[in-house]
Write a protein that holds these residues in place. Structure first.
Motif, short mmCIF file in Angstrom:
data_model
loop_
_atom_site.label_atom_id
_atom_site.label_comp_id
_atom_site.label_asym_id
_atom_site.label_seq_id
_atom_site.Cartn_x
_atom_site.Cartn_y
_atom_site.Cartn_z
N ALA A 5 0.79 -1.13 0.04
CA ALA A 5 0.00 0.11 0.06
C ALA A 5 0.84 1.31 -0.14
CB ALA A 5 -0.96 -0.07 1.24
N PRO A 6 1.92 1.52 0.75
CA PRO A 6 2.49 2.70 0.65
C PRO A 6 3.53 3.05 -0.40
CG PRO A 6 3.61 1.09 2.27
CD PRO A 6 2.28 0.55 1.86
N HIS A 7 3.52 1.90 -1.02
CA HIS A 7 4.38 2.16 -2.34
C HIS A 7 3.89 2.71 -3.59
CE1 HIS A 7 7.94 0.27 -0.63
NE2 HIS A 7 7.18 -0.62 -0.16
N PHE A 8 2.15 2.65 -3.60
CA PHE A 8 1.38 3.00 -4.50
C PHE A 8 0.57 3.97 -4.23
CE2 PHE A 8 3.05 -0.96 -5.99
CZ PHE A 8 3.17 -0.87 -7.19
N PHE A 9 0.27 4.35 -2.61
CA PHE A 9 -0.52 5.16 -2.52
C PHE A 9 -0.05 6.21 -1.49
CE2 PHE A 9 -3.38 2.00 -3.86
CZ PHE A 9 -4.56 2.64 -4.38
N ASP A 10 -0.21 7.43 -1.42
CA ASP A 10 0.35 8.40 -0.60
C ASP A 10 -0.48 8.08 0.84
OD1 ASP A 10 1.69 10.66 0.63
OD2 ASP A 10 0.71 11.96 -0.44
N LEU A 11 0.12 7.60 1.74
CA LEU A 11 -0.78 7.25 2.95
C LEU A 11 -0.28 8.46 4.11
CD1 LEU A 11 -0.27 3.29 3.29
CD2 LEU A 11 -2.41 4.79 2.13
N PRO A 12 -1.15 8.80 5.01
CA PRO A 12 -0.77 9.66 5.90
C PRO A 12 -0.27 9.24 7.13
CG PRO A 12 -3.42 8.97 6.01
CD PRO A 12 -2.81 8.36 4.81
N LEU A 13 -0.08 7.65 7.21
CA LEU A 13 0.44 6.81 8.40
C LEU A 13 1.04 5.79 7.22
CD1 LEU A 13 -2.14 6.35 11.05
CD2 LEU A 13 -0.35 8.07 10.77
N HIS A 14 2.55 5.52 8.09
CA HIS A 14 3.24 4.41 7.18
C HIS A 14 3.16 3.23 8.09
CE1 HIS A 14 6.28 3.11 4.33
NE2 HIS A 14 6.51 2.02 5.36
N PRO A 15 2.55 2.08 7.46
CA PRO A 15 2.52 0.89 8.04
C PRO A 15 3.80 0.33 8.27
CG PRO A 15 0.77 0.86 6.14
CD PRO A 15 1.76 2.10 6.08
N ARG A 16 4.20 -0.20 9.63
CA ARG A 16 5.03 -0.93 9.87
C ARG A 16 4.71 -2.33 10.34
NH1 ARG A 16 8.80 0.24 15.51
NH2 ARG A 16 10.22 -1.45 15.00
N LEU A 17 5.30 -3.17 9.61
CA LEU A 17 5.06 -4.62 9.87
C LEU A 17 5.76 -5.17 11.32
CD1 LEU A 17 4.14 -4.19 6.91
CD2 LEU A 17 4.70 -6.66 6.49
N SER A 18 5.11 -4.77 12.20
CA SER A 18 5.88 -5.05 13.63
C SER A 18 5.96 -6.63 13.82
CB SER A 18 5.27 -4.35 14.74
OG SER A 18 5.36 -3.07 14.32
#
Length: 388
Positions: free
Chosen positions: A27-40
């Motif tokens: 998602a963050p590579h194709f959409f300008d997201l307001p929060l960046h998902p971190r795969l914790s």
């Protein structure tokens, strides 16, 4: 990656876990997201298997207890991809701990569990904690266009709704037992596993709720061979058979709040059909038709056109102005199954950043659960019309 991070803890790493993992990564590579998902962190009961899955799917750490995921400071959102019998306990605990929640469908195995989840979601929302149920087919661009056409009045008054979800993956009587065939774990069979999707999709597209149903359920193969690893499923080894305690097929009539009549069919015994979600809606001014096995196309009939030239129009839903498509490929380059999960991440993360409740909500999931419950009650009462 200058936007604030959103730590994600995923519980479950099989089919749905892999699909969700791909979405969180992409998602963050194709959409300008307001929060960046971190795969914790990724959670699963088997330490070796969850470690292997975390390496393949891109997760930073692992846990073998879902409670440890909720307790972690690097987890802001809990993504539940486990069998239905665990949804309520995990989701409610996460919400009460102040974690946002994404929960796979159906929301729960019973109406009582779904009600408890919806109530917990409502309480959490008052403190800014968000929740969503994972009906990802809503995020197929052609489905988005269908909903838009109905909302714009292009179909007029909705009169007929037809919906099918056809698969064939257990049509062979030799296919082994799995948790999806165990009512205690899955809640129901084809009804909840795939029927839930077409219930949600038709309510979503029409903007109307189902108010009553008349149903039949059938189990065609009542005993199945136990898998080699069946000890964890039933306490029995890999020899012998297990009893199927869910439906193989569900067929029901329905009525929508606006008066439209509907037919639904969900089966895992339609030989040759792999993942055929078919929806047709007829209104006073037009019709539309969709089949997921041709998922980039929507068929639309404009009833206002002259009869001499009228006909279903094949719309290839890949134009930049179509829902979600502008962030992907040039027109004519179709999307696939996995893109719906990516769009789900986009909508959820955006809603969280805006402080808004995302859809479909747990309340939406509860409405679907009530329909499933009414179907089961109607079938148990010889197809009597059952209000929702």
């Amino acid at each position: 990656m200058t936007s604030p991070s959103l730590g994600v803890g995923l519980i479950g790493y099989a089919f749905m876990g892999a699909a969700h993992s791909q979405a969180w990564r992409t998602a963050p590579h194709f959409f300008d997201l307001p929060l960046h998902p971190r795969l914790s962190v990724l959670a699963g009961r088997d330490p070796a298997r969850v470690a292997d899955a975390a390496q393949r799917l891109g997760w930073e750490a692992t846990e073998t207890d879902w409670r440890a995921v909720i307790a972690r400071d690097d987890v802001d959102l809990v993504d539940v991809c486990t069998p239905g019998d665990t949804h309520a306990e995990i989701a409610i605990a996460a919400l009460e701990a102040g974690k946002h929640v994404l929960c796979e469908k159906p929301l729960a195995n019973t109406v009582a569990e779904a009600e408890a989840m919806a109530e917990a979601a409502a309480r959490a929302a008052r403190n800014g904690v968000r929740s969503m149920v994972g009906f990802t087919y809503r995020r197929v661009p052609a489905i988005g266009l269908a909903r838009q056409l109905v909302a714009e009045g292009r179909l007029g008054t909705i009169r007929h709704v037809r919906a099918q979800y056809l698969q064939d993956w257990i049509a062979d009587p030799a296919a082994p037992m799995s948790w999806r065939l165990d009512k205690q774990k899955a809640g129901s069979g084809a009804l909840g596993d795939i029927g839930a999707h077409i219930v949600d999709l038709t309510q979503h597209i029409t903007g109307q709720a189902l108010t009553g149903v008349s149903a039949m359920l059938e189990t065609f193969v009542k005993e199945r061979p136990l898998p080699a690893s069946a000890g964890s499923l039933s306490g029995v080894g890999g020899e012998g058979t297990g009893t199927v305690t869910v439906d193989d097929a569900a067929v029901f009539l329905g009525r929508f709040a606006g008066g439209a009549v509907a037919t639904f069919e969900a089966t895992r015994f339609a030989l040759g059909r792999k993942n055929a979600i078919r929806i047709e809606i007829n209104g006073s001014s037009g019709s539309l038709a969709f089949d997921f096995e041709d998922m980039n196309v929507l068929h639309f009939f404009d009833g206002d056109e002259p009869a001499e030239t009228a006909g279903f129009r094949r719309i290839v839903v890949t134009e930049p102005g179509h829902p979600y498509v502008g962030n992907w490929w040039p027109a004519g380059h179709g999307l696939g199954y996995e893109h719906g999960f990516t769009h789900q991440v986009v909508d959820l993360v955006t809603a969280i950043a805006k402080g808004e409740d995302p859809t479909p909500s747990f309340a939406d999931g509860l409405q679907v659960q009530r329909v499933l419950d009414a179907v089961e009650r109607s079938a148990a009462n010889n197809s009597s019309f059952t209000e929702i």
